[in-house]
Design a protein around this motif. Structure first.
Motif, short mmCIF file in Angstrom:
data_model
loop_
_atom_site.label_atom_id
_atom_site.label_comp_id
_atom_site.label_asym_id
_atom_site.label_seq_id
_atom_site.Cartn_x
_atom_site.Cartn_y
_atom_site.Cartn_z
N GLU A 191 -17.49 7.94 10.06
CA GLU A 191 -16.15 7.59 10.95
C GLU A 191 -15.53 6.42 10.77
N SER A 192 -16.18 5.54 10.52
CA SER A 192 -15.47 4.07 10.32
C SER A 192 -15.04 3.72 9.10
N LEU A 193 -15.05 4.58 8.04
CA LEU A 193 -14.69 4.19 6.79
C LEU A 193 -13.14 4.12 6.64
N GLY A 194 -12.38 5.04 7.45
CA GLY A 194 -10.93 4.95 7.18
C GLY A 194 -10.34 3.83 8.00
N GLU A 195 -10.80 3.34 9.16
CA GLU A 195 -10.38 2.43 10.01
C GLU A 195 -11.04 0.89 9.01
N LEU A 196 -12.20 1.07 8.67
CA LEU A 196 -12.46 -0.18 7.89
C LEU A 196 -11.78 -0.49 6.55
N LYS A 218 -8.64 -2.00 8.02
CA LYS A 218 -8.72 -3.43 8.63
C LYS A 218 -8.89 -4.42 7.27
N THR A 219 -9.84 -3.95 6.12
CA THR A 219 -9.82 -4.71 5.10
C THR A 219 -8.61 -4.93 4.53
N TYR A 246 -0.67 -4.59 3.08
CA TYR A 246 -0.62 -3.98 4.31
C TYR A 246 0.85 -3.57 4.79
N ALA A 247 1.60 -4.84 4.76
CA ALA A 247 2.93 -4.45 5.33
C ALA A 247 3.73 -3.75 4.46
N LYS A 248 3.71 -3.67 3.00
CA LYS A 248 4.14 -2.88 2.27
C LYS A 248 3.88 -1.14 2.23
N MET A 249 2.87 -0.98 2.83
CA MET A 249 2.08 0.05 2.93
C MET A 249 2.80 0.77 4.21
N ILE A 250 2.82 0.03 5.10
CA ILE A 250 3.48 0.38 6.50
C ILE A 250 4.98 0.72 6.14
#
Length: 103
Positions: free
Chosen positions: A54-59, A62-63, A72-76
């Motif tokens: 369950e934590s893989l996607g969130e992890l 987060k990573t 991360y900003a480019k992905m968003i």
């Protein structure tokens, strides 16, 4: 070579200014369908990872945010609609500036 006047091409084979090889252009929904297909595949993979742990996607998110804030900003930005009109009032945190590559 064929007559450039009838083919719409220059002598070197390239299209003359104002002439297109595809006068109808890309179908309006083509990009939307590709984006939708990609997001569905991404969601499916995210859900599969979450079923395994369950934590893989969130992890993963987060990573990425911690280790590669610009990516991360480019992905968003890549996921959001391109025609977004935003106005930011007030101060922007140093962390957000760093994420956006503004500092």
């Amino acid at each position: 070579m064929d007559d450039p006047v009838t083919t719409g091409r220059n002598q070197d084979g390239t299209f003359a200014p104002g002439v297109s090889g595809n006068p109808n252009g890309r179908p309006k929904s083509a990009r939307h369908e590709l984006s939708e297909s990609f997001l569905k595949a991404l969601l499916k993979d995210f859900q599969k990872a979450s079923e395994e742990d369950e934590s893989l996607g969130e992890l993963a998110i987060k990573t990425m945010r911690a280790e590669k804030p610009n990516e991360y900003a480019k992905m968003i930005a890549g996921i959001l609609a391109k025609e977004i009109d935003a106005k930011v009032d007030g101060d922007v945190s140093p962390e957000l500036k760093r994420w956006l590559g503004l500092s």
